[in-house]
Design a protein around this motif. Sequence first.
Motif, PDB file in Angstrom:
ATOM      1  N   ILE A 180       0.871  -1.180   0.000  1.00 31.29           N
ATOM      2  CA  ILE A 180       0.000   0.000   0.000  1.00 31.29           C
ATOM      3  C   ILE A 180       0.905   1.227   0.000  1.00 31.29           C
ATOM      4  O   ILE A 180       1.753   1.368   0.878  1.00 31.29           O
ATOM      5  N   THR A 181       0.704   2.095  -0.980  1.00 28.97           N
ATOM      6  CA  THR A 181       1.543   3.288  -1.071  1.00 28.97           C
ATOM      7  C   THR A 181       0.696   4.537  -0.869  1.00 28.97           C
ATOM      8  O   THR A 181      -0.338   4.700  -1.534  1.00 28.97           O
ATOM      9  N   CYS A 182       1.113   5.381   0.071  1.00 28.90           N
ATOM     10  CA  CYS A 182       0.469   6.673   0.249  1.00 28.90           C
ATOM     11  C   CYS A 182       1.417   7.723  -0.303  1.00 28.90           C
ATOM     12  O   CYS A 182       2.551   7.862   0.152  1.00 28.90           O
ATOM     13  N   ARG A 183       0.913   8.489  -1.275  1.00 27.98           N
ATOM     14  CA  ARG A 183       1.744   9.507  -1.900  1.00 27.98           C
ATOM     15  C   ARG A 183       1.664  10.791  -1.116  1.00 27.98           C
ATOM     16  O   ARG A 183       0.639  11.115  -0.521  1.00 27.98           O
TER      17      ARG A 183
ATOM     18  N   ASP C 109      -4.245   9.240  -4.179  1.00 31.35           N
ATOM     19  CA  ASP C 109      -3.135   9.416  -3.243  1.00 31.35           C
ATOM     20  C   ASP C 109      -2.825   8.129  -2.474  1.00 31.35           C
ATOM     21  O   ASP C 109      -1.891   8.087  -1.681  1.00 31.35           O
ATOM     22  N   ILE C 111      -2.456   3.970  -3.382  1.00 32.66           N
ATOM     23  CA  ILE C 111      -2.491   2.915  -4.381  1.00 32.66           C
ATOM     24  C   ILE C 111      -2.070   1.614  -3.702  1.00 32.66           C
ATOM     25  O   ILE C 111      -1.015   1.556  -3.070  1.00 32.66           O
ATOM     26  N   SER C 112      -2.893   0.583  -3.798  1.00 37.91           N
ATOM     27  CA  SER C 112      -2.550  -0.694  -3.175  1.00 37.91           C
ATOM     28  C   SER C 112      -2.540  -1.782  -4.231  1.00 37.91           C
ATOM     29  O   SER C 112      -3.354  -1.763  -5.151  1.00 37.91           O
TER      30      SER C 112
END
Lengths: 263, 263, 263
Positions: A180-183, C109, C111-112
Amino acid sequence: MFEARLVQGSLLKKVLESIKDLVTDANFDCSQNGFALQAMDSSHVSLVALLLRNDGFEHYRCDRPMTMGMNLTNMSKMLKCAGNDDIITMKADDAGDVVTFMFESPEQDKISDFELKLMDIDSEHLGIPDTEYAATVKMPSAEFQRICRDLSSIGDTVTISVSKDGVKFSTTGDIGQANITCRQNTSVDKEEQTVIELQEPVTLTFALRYLNSFTKATPLAPTVQLQMSKELPVVVQYLIADMGYVRYYLAPKIEDEETAGEA
Amino acid sequence: MFEARLVQGSLLKKVLESIKDLVTDANFDCSQNGFALQAMDSSHVSLVALLLRNDGFEHYRCDRPMTMGMNLTNMSKMLKCAGNDDIITMKADDAGDVVTFMFESPEQDKISDFELKLMDIDSEHLGIPDTEYAATVKMPSAEFQRICRDLSSIGDTVTISVSKDGVKFSTTGDIGQANITCRQNTSVDKEEQTVIELQEPVTLTFALRYLNSFTKATPLAPTVQLQMSKELPVVVQYLIADMGYVRYYLAPKIEDEETAGEA
Amino acid sequence: MFEARLVQGSLLKKVLESIKDLVTDANFDCSQNGFALQAMDSSHVSLVALLLRNDGFEHYRCDRPMTMGMNLTNMSKMLKCAGNDDIITMKADDAGDVVTFMFESPEQDKISDFELKLMDIDSEHLGIPDTEYAATVKMPSAEFQRICRDLSSIGDTVTISVSKDGVKFSTTGDIGQANITCRQNTSVDKEEQTVIELQEPVTLTFALRYLNSFTKATPLAPTVQLQMSKELPVVVQYLIADMGYVRYYLAPKIEDEETAGEA
């Protein structure tokens, strides 16, 4: 004599909910500066530190420093009896063996006092050095809570990687894996944003079980702050209005490969 | 033949929820005057009395007095199948062995009938003398429920003390003690108030377990009334709209000291 | 290569909730036409069929037909990590042993990507003949769910009788019996109506346990359709927006009397 009156009593209720699952018995340290606690969790893996500064209370008096040992389960039982809009006052005599919690309803038509027996608890106070951290992430506390909970359904540990673009949470388990990426998010129309301050990229791995316990503090603050440096414990901090904080410290897991590489 | 049609069917659902935890099997007494029940709880400590007067029903017919023994758990299962806006009609033949609950949706597009088998239940009808009580407290039913629940987390019994200024609920347990005082409150801007009528101050002690069961009636009425006199059972009453009441009776605990003093 | 992007990702979450209690492991069949599944429940009594047509996806690509075996419990764990407003994309390589679910938050904002291991599952594809049914009932799905749940508190089976005036659901149990009738309802002011198309009256009996499982699909559609003919399985269908359906098939119980009469 110790006496502290907190108009927004619900804060104290939330503070207790944020630590009672981690720590069973703990010493609260009362001084002229405020009401504080530092304790290891019962498995001695993580550390929680609480501070409520004197100026956050409507009235605060502490004639001499004192330590009050309390069972947090029992303290929580009593604080749950306070209404969410109640004013809470804590009182204790210097040599007494009880602490009194007084709850006043906003209309003053219901007044409760709950007397909790104090305990003697062995504890050692750890010095926590002030450190410059390589990476600091501020993100919505509800988002952090959701991510920790979601990843727990897949694996036991989470690897947190911070780069200048964002923070990535990864896990692996029997059924597969997840990232899971939080920008970084600086749009103005969202109140809670993800903001990253970075000296250098950091990647650390932690037990999800403890992070999930830390997120019990989510109702205290809209934002959580993660501070990380290589090989150092992460600091997970929730600010309490203008009066203090709850901070959690958790050491990273050392991967076998890393150990080998560093040997 | 017995037939009673209740437009506000949700009342009957709430009535059953208020007694089914206390009593398993009970006889309902139907007469020209109304639909009534009197029963001891299964441990034979407390008594519950219910009255729904005939004039509260849209249609009410009872050719001759009859007693219908029902298992309240099963009756509750059936009433839970009624929608909250449904009209409920109860029907039974004079010599029949079933009672029928008919539910009609407000638009009349869904009609249900549930047939419950009747039972033979031994019961004796206790005469409850009309008494002048030393103290009568009217208070918000939700407040009373909250206090009983809160004190249960600290102790097993509650001491209720009524004076002209207010009513105090106290308990003691292993972890400490608690006092909750509700002051007489005659401000006009609050709908539910605490009002005390007093002949003389009264202090009595009760098992919280039963009071907590009584508060299952809270959804029936915004106000609860407590009537107390020395050494007499407390009467806890919830009015049911304009058509009747649920009343609970519970004998006070006799303290050893009092017994000694009175011996 | 298979890739399918669903803007209304919550649909896929709801689809999975509607089948995962009935089926543990299942093969999804991907073709140029869409994403489909057909499976018996684990006790081999009922059948579920799912279709999501290609044109319901924002983007859909399937180079050659492929079968992906998944454990639905694990798939559900992953889909629960998608936010309700997330866009969900499924991806798989032709010869791969994983499927990837990608979740994009509306603001992009967060992305998983979740990677689920695929399994080899034996399955046979049953041909379901197109049939003219004697009776078709359309009714509010929430009403059907409520009726199945309510009757389960009384008995184990439900007899469904369709006539031109309405549909009657009946059950019998130890504590008594129940009948619920929904009348054909063509008033214009209600959005969801009960509408009956009838060739001839039908009466069939089913195990409530399976019908209750089928109603897990209720969040997918405001209306459910029941199709019935004598001695044939009932078809319980929920439409999925404009892109497909979940259908359940359940054979009726054969009553001893009926069997005797027909022998």
